[in-house]
Motif scaffolding. Structure first.
Motif, short mmCIF file in Angstrom:
data_model
loop_
_atom_site.label_atom_id
_atom_site.label_comp_id
_atom_site.label_asym_id
_atom_site.label_seq_id
_atom_site.Cartn_x
_atom_site.Cartn_y
_atom_site.Cartn_z
N GLY A 76 -43.17 23.15 2.72
CA GLY A 76 -43.13 21.70 2.61
C GLY A 76 -44.30 21.11 1.86
N CYS A 107 -35.75 17.45 -0.62
CA CYS A 107 -36.57 18.46 0.05
C CYS A 107 -37.88 18.63 -0.74
CB CYS A 107 -35.84 19.80 0.11
SG CYS A 107 -36.75 21.07 1.03
N THR A 108 -38.91 17.96 -0.29
CA THR A 108 -38.91 16.93 0.72
C THR A 108 -39.20 15.59 0.04
OG1 THR A 108 -41.28 17.20 1.13
CG2 THR A 108 -39.76 18.54 2.46
#
Length: 311
Positions: free
Chosen positions: A246, A295-296
């Protein structure tokens, strides 16, 4: 009570009515007695204007949250899977996104209505800060419960060019000849990916085409499908990385664009319709988001129709 021919003032208590009926000898008094007992045994809940909730048997229950009327969605669609949608769609973690750990991406997807073709003018992004084990991609995709297939452009980190490719389960990545390579910032007009059943064949074949004077097929591949009536279609710009957490992708993908996107369905007779004529698919199931998603949100940046990926 009125149905039984008895009129009582609304201010009279149930206890008074019950006592009065006890003195009457009638065929309906026993039925009314039972109904009155049921009413007396019921638990009534009251919501005040300030949001306080009270129970006739349990007293004060707490405070209710107020939901504005214009924020209430159609329950027929939002509850179609008998699940409650979480509040994470606008900013999900990678673990809450189907395919989220494969890298940063913008995914736009239409539902399982039997799509068999997609075409657009695709602008390839400019890539910088290329980092080991990270690779940019721009591609279309078809999928259903049987399998998935994608076709588009893969950035070659060694040479800095974009090569057309198709990826299927059986053969993996199948790249086109280097004669079809493109540079960053190039707009490839009428770039098409479609599925067709060849004469005498059982399984459909996928074709990646630069539509021009010669309609050049730059790559073709087998598919896992003998039926395509439930295929969904998607378009994706991404930076791939295994085990994306992430926040650990450093490569930048700038100013990618899909323009004049059109799609066809298996029963449309080859007619292509604007992507915007359909409702995009997004669904929460198996504890993650499927379909259209970022994402993201920290990586996906949009401006004037262009999409950039960077942290």
């Amino acid at each position: 009570m009125k149905a039984n021919g008895i009129n009582y003032d609304s201010s009279v208590s149930l206890q008074t009515i019950e006592k009065d009926l006890a003195t009457k000898k009638s065929s309906f008094s026993s039925d009314l007695q039972i109904k009155i007992e049921q009413l007396q045994d019921a638990d009534y809940v009251y919501l005040s204007d300030s949001g306080d909730v009270y129970s006739s048997k349990r007293g004060y229950l707490g405070k209710a949250d107020k939901i504005e009327e214009n924020n209430i969605s159609d329950t027929s669609s939002s509850l179609q899977n008998s699940t409650i949608t979480p509040l994470s769609q606008s900013n999900p973690t990678v673990s809450e996104i189907f395919g989220g750990t494969t890298g940063a991406f913008e995914r736009r997807q239409l539902g399982s209505s039997g799509f068999n073709g997609i075409i657009s003018n695709v602008t390839l992004p400019t890539i910088s800060n290329v980092t080991v084990n990270e690779q940019p991609w721009v591609y279309y995709g078809f999928e259903n419960s049987v399998g998935a297939l994608e076709g588009g452009y893969a950035y070659q980190t060694g040479s800095g060019i974009w090569l057309p490719y198709i990826k299927n389960v059986a053969s993996g990545y199948l790249y086109a000849d280097s004669a079809y390579a493109k540079s960053s910032g190039t707009t490839v007009n009428n770039f098409k990916f479609y599925i067709q059943l060849a004469s005498g064949q059982t399984y459909y074949t996928a074709y990646l085409v630069e539509v021009g004077a010669t309609n050049t097929v730059v790559r073709f591949a087998s598919t896992p499908w003998t039926s395509i009536s439930d295929l969904s279609v998607k378009r994706v710009t991404s930076i791939g990385q295994n085990n994306f957490n992430g926040s650990d992708i450093l490569t930048k993908s700038m100013n990618q664009k899909w323009d004049s996107v059109q799609v066809s369905k298996y029963n449309s007779g080859g007619i292509y319709t604007s992507w915007s004529a359909f409702i995009e698919y997004s669904e929460w199931k198996n504890n993650m988001w499927y379909g259209t998603i970022d994402c993201t949100s920290s990586y996906v940046h949009r401006s004037n129709g262009y999409v950039s990926l960077y942290l």
